[in-house]
Design a protein around this motif. Structure first.
Motif, PDB file in Angstrom:
ATOM      1  N   LEU A 112       0.827  -1.195   0.000  1.00  0.00           N
ATOM      2  CA  LEU A 112       0.000   0.000   0.000  1.00  0.00           C
ATOM      3  C   LEU A 112       0.869   1.256   0.000  1.00  0.00           C
ATOM      4  O   LEU A 112       1.911   1.298   0.672  1.00  0.00           O
ATOM      5  CB  LEU A 112      -0.923   0.014   1.214  1.00  0.00           C
ATOM      6  CG  LEU A 112      -2.043  -1.037   1.233  1.00  0.00           C
ATOM      7  CD1 LEU A 112      -2.746  -1.026   2.584  1.00  0.00           C
ATOM      8  CD2 LEU A 112      -3.035  -0.799   0.111  1.00  0.00           C
ATOM      9  N   THR A 134      -8.812  -2.905  -0.880  1.00  0.00           N
ATOM     10  CA  THR A 134      -7.403  -2.625  -0.562  1.00  0.00           C
ATOM     11  C   THR A 134      -6.476  -3.126  -1.660  1.00  0.00           C
ATOM     12  O   THR A 134      -5.439  -2.517  -1.932  1.00  0.00           O
ATOM     13  CB  THR A 134      -7.025  -3.274   0.776  1.00  0.00           C
ATOM     14  OG1 THR A 134      -7.343  -4.677   0.741  1.00  0.00           O
ATOM     15  CG2 THR A 134      -7.772  -2.620   1.921  1.00  0.00           C
ATOM     16  N   TYR A 143      -6.326  -0.540  -4.349  1.00  0.00           N
ATOM     17  CA  TYR A 143      -5.446   0.547  -3.926  1.00  0.00           C
ATOM     18  C   TYR A 143      -3.976   0.181  -4.153  1.00  0.00           C
ATOM     19  O   TYR A 143      -3.178   1.012  -4.584  1.00  0.00           O
ATOM     20  CB  TYR A 143      -5.669   0.852  -2.446  1.00  0.00           C
ATOM     21  CG  TYR A 143      -6.654   1.964  -2.195  1.00  0.00           C
ATOM     22  CD1 TYR A 143      -6.224   3.267  -1.971  1.00  0.00           C
ATOM     23  CD2 TYR A 143      -8.009   1.719  -2.206  1.00  0.00           C
ATOM     24  CE1 TYR A 143      -7.124   4.293  -1.745  1.00  0.00           C
ATOM     25  CE2 TYR A 143      -8.926   2.730  -1.980  1.00  0.00           C
ATOM     26  CZ  TYR A 143      -8.475   4.017  -1.749  1.00  0.00           C
ATOM     27  OH  TYR A 143      -9.375   5.022  -1.538  1.00  0.00           O
ATOM     28  N   VAL A 151      -2.977   5.899   0.529  1.00  0.00           N
ATOM     29  CA  VAL A 151      -3.834   5.568   1.665  1.00  0.00           C
ATOM     30  C   VAL A 151      -3.686   6.650   2.719  1.00  0.00           C
ATOM     31  O   VAL A 151      -2.605   6.887   3.250  1.00  0.00           O
ATOM     32  CB  VAL A 151      -3.459   4.194   2.255  1.00  0.00           C
ATOM     33  CG1 VAL A 151      -4.330   3.887   3.470  1.00  0.00           C
ATOM     34  CG2 VAL A 151      -3.622   3.109   1.202  1.00  0.00           C
ATOM     35  N   THR A 178      -9.123   7.423   3.535  1.00  0.00           N
ATOM     36  CA  THR A 178      -9.289   6.080   2.977  1.00  0.00           C
ATOM     37  C   THR A 178      -9.772   5.108   4.045  1.00  0.00           C
ATOM     38  O   THR A 178     -10.641   4.272   3.790  1.00  0.00           O
ATOM     39  CB  THR A 178      -7.957   5.581   2.397  1.00  0.00           C
ATOM     40  OG1 THR A 178      -7.471   6.530   1.451  1.00  0.00           O
ATOM     41  CG2 THR A 178      -8.133   4.233   1.725  1.00  0.00           C
ATOM     42  N   LEU A 181     -13.183   2.911   4.024  1.00  0.00           N
ATOM     43  CA  LEU A 181     -13.203   1.446   4.145  1.00  0.00           C
ATOM     44  C   LEU A 181     -14.156   1.000   5.249  1.00  0.00           C
ATOM     45  O   LEU A 181     -14.870   0.002   5.095  1.00  0.00           O
ATOM     46  CB  LEU A 181     -11.792   0.929   4.430  1.00  0.00           C
ATOM     47  CG  LEU A 181     -10.808   0.933   3.264  1.00  0.00           C
ATOM     48  CD1 LEU A 181      -9.416   0.544   3.740  1.00  0.00           C
ATOM     49  CD2 LEU A 181     -11.266  -0.017   2.166  1.00  0.00           C
ATOM     50  N   SER A 240     -12.496   5.054  -2.039  1.00  0.00           N
ATOM     51  CA  SER A 240     -12.719   3.799  -1.323  1.00  0.00           C
ATOM     52  C   SER A 240     -14.205   3.451  -1.277  1.00  0.00           C
ATOM     53  O   SER A 240     -14.579   2.274  -1.375  1.00  0.00           O
ATOM     54  CB  SER A 240     -12.152   3.893   0.097  1.00  0.00           C
ATOM     55  OG  SER A 240     -12.749   4.962   0.801  1.00  0.00           O
TER      56      SER A 240
END
Length: 370
Positions: A47, A180, A183, A190, A194, A198, A279
């Motif tokens: 990430l 995720t 992403y 992130v 974000t 989520l 997200s």
């Protein structure tokens, strides 16, 4: 009534349907492939954590800067000695993020950036972010996620049953993993926004799943007292009956999120809104998919592993096979009646090409009647 409304009413009444549950192996295969791709992306690329999680400095220029984003990014990289992220905000100012620097390095970079941009150092706002703050946010997010999952399982196990709780939990993990993974694969940053997004998508995903489960629970109250439908048949009816509602709910939820993402983020450059909406957009789409193609078919698989449901399925299939055999026999009998054989036809009609006059008066004495 609109065409979509007519289709929705026919789906609800069971006049038309699509066999979602019967094709569940296809959906399982697609989900497994997407999930593996997401996990590989997380493992290989990882990430792209924002500065709030890595620590560093954020510099903000005055409004309506004449310097381009690309040129400012070049100045920032030269001043820091490593990669920098530059965003243009809605008011025309530039937001420059440089990770992994301390206070002394931040002051030095600020002086160099101000000189390159033709600004006074006082007009270049600087904020130093420590990595411990981002670590606290991440820990709180994991705690919130764990508590949410436990509460969801407990609630669904009480309101419905434990099999539905397991299916809903699998669907939620499925949605988070896909979001995720996207992403990681695309390289989106992130941020705390974000994380908020989520956590928000879990509620939307759970809502669609619970709607289908509620319909399924209502229709399977006395399922063992009949021999017309298996549990999978009724599960498929529940999906089709709530399909238009799920689509409408998802579309209505996606439209404002798409506005935030493409208009707010693309044209206005709203950083935080962009992080949240991205997200949400991915998660809402994944949640709608999982509630239809994953959660309910998985419940059907778990339920039909029970002895009662196995016996019911056996009775239903036996009855259907008997009905098909009876229908085939009835069709054969009707064909026999409609198409008599040649011997029977010849016996009814008599010898062919026999003159009609020869059969007249047969058995009577010749001559005139006295």
């Amino acid at each position: 009534m609109s065409k979509l409304g007519t289709i929705g009413a026919r789906l609800h009444r069971g006049e038309i349907s699509y066999d979602f549950v019967g094709k569940r192996k296809i959906w399982y295969g697609i989900s497994i492939l997407i999930t593996i791709t997401a996990i590989v992306g997380l493992a290989v690329r990882g990430l792209n954590m924002g500065i709030e999680f890595k620590g560093g400095a954020v510099f903000t220029t005055p409004t309506h800067m004449s310097t381009s984003v690309a040129k400012t990014e070049e100045y920032a990289q030269n001043a820091a000695g490593h990669e920098a992220v530059v965003q243009k905000l809605g008011n025309g100012s530039l937001r420059i993020q440089i990770a992994g620097i301390d206070t002394d390095k931040s002051n030095q970079i600020k002086q160099t950036l101000a000189k390159d941009l033709g600004l006074s150092p006082d007009k270049l706002a600087a904020d130093l972010v420590g990595p411990s703050w981002g670590e606290q946010i991440a820990n709180k997010a994991w705690e919130g996620l764990g508590i949410f999952m436990v509460l969801v399982v407990i609630y669904l196990a009480i309101a419905f049953e434990w099999r539905m709780a397991i299916a809903a939990l699998v669907a939620l993990i499925h949605d988070i993993t896909i979001t995720t993974g996207i992403y990681a694969l695309v390289g989106f940053e992130v941020t705390p926004g974000t994380v908020i997004g989520l956590l928000t998508i879990l509620g939307y995903s759970l809502y669609d799943t619970v709607v289908v489960f509620d319909s399924l629970k209502e229709q399977t109250k006395d399922i063992t007292k009949q021999t017309r439908f298996t549990y999978s048949d009724i599960a498929n009816q529940s999906i089709n009956g709530t399909l238009v509602r799920s689509i409408n709910t998802t579309v209505v939820a996606l439209l404002p999120v798409a506005g935030l993402l493409f208009i707010g983020g693309g044209f206005l450059g709203a950083g935080t809104l962009n992080d949240i909406s991205l997200s949400l957009f991915v998660g809402l789409a994944a949640g709608a998919y999982s509630s239809i193609f994953i959660a309910t078919p998985l419940v059907a698989d778990l339920k039909e592993a029970e002895p009662q449901m196995k016996a019911l399925k056996k009775r239903v299939l036996a009855k259907r096979a008997q009905a098909a055999t009876d229908e085939e026999l009835a069709g054969n009998r009707a064909a026999d009646v409609d198409e008599p054989d040649d011997d029977a036809a010849a016996a009814v009609v008599g010898p062919r090409n026999q003159p009609a006059s020869r059969s007249r008066g047969r058995g009577r004495p010749s001559g005139k009647r006295r």
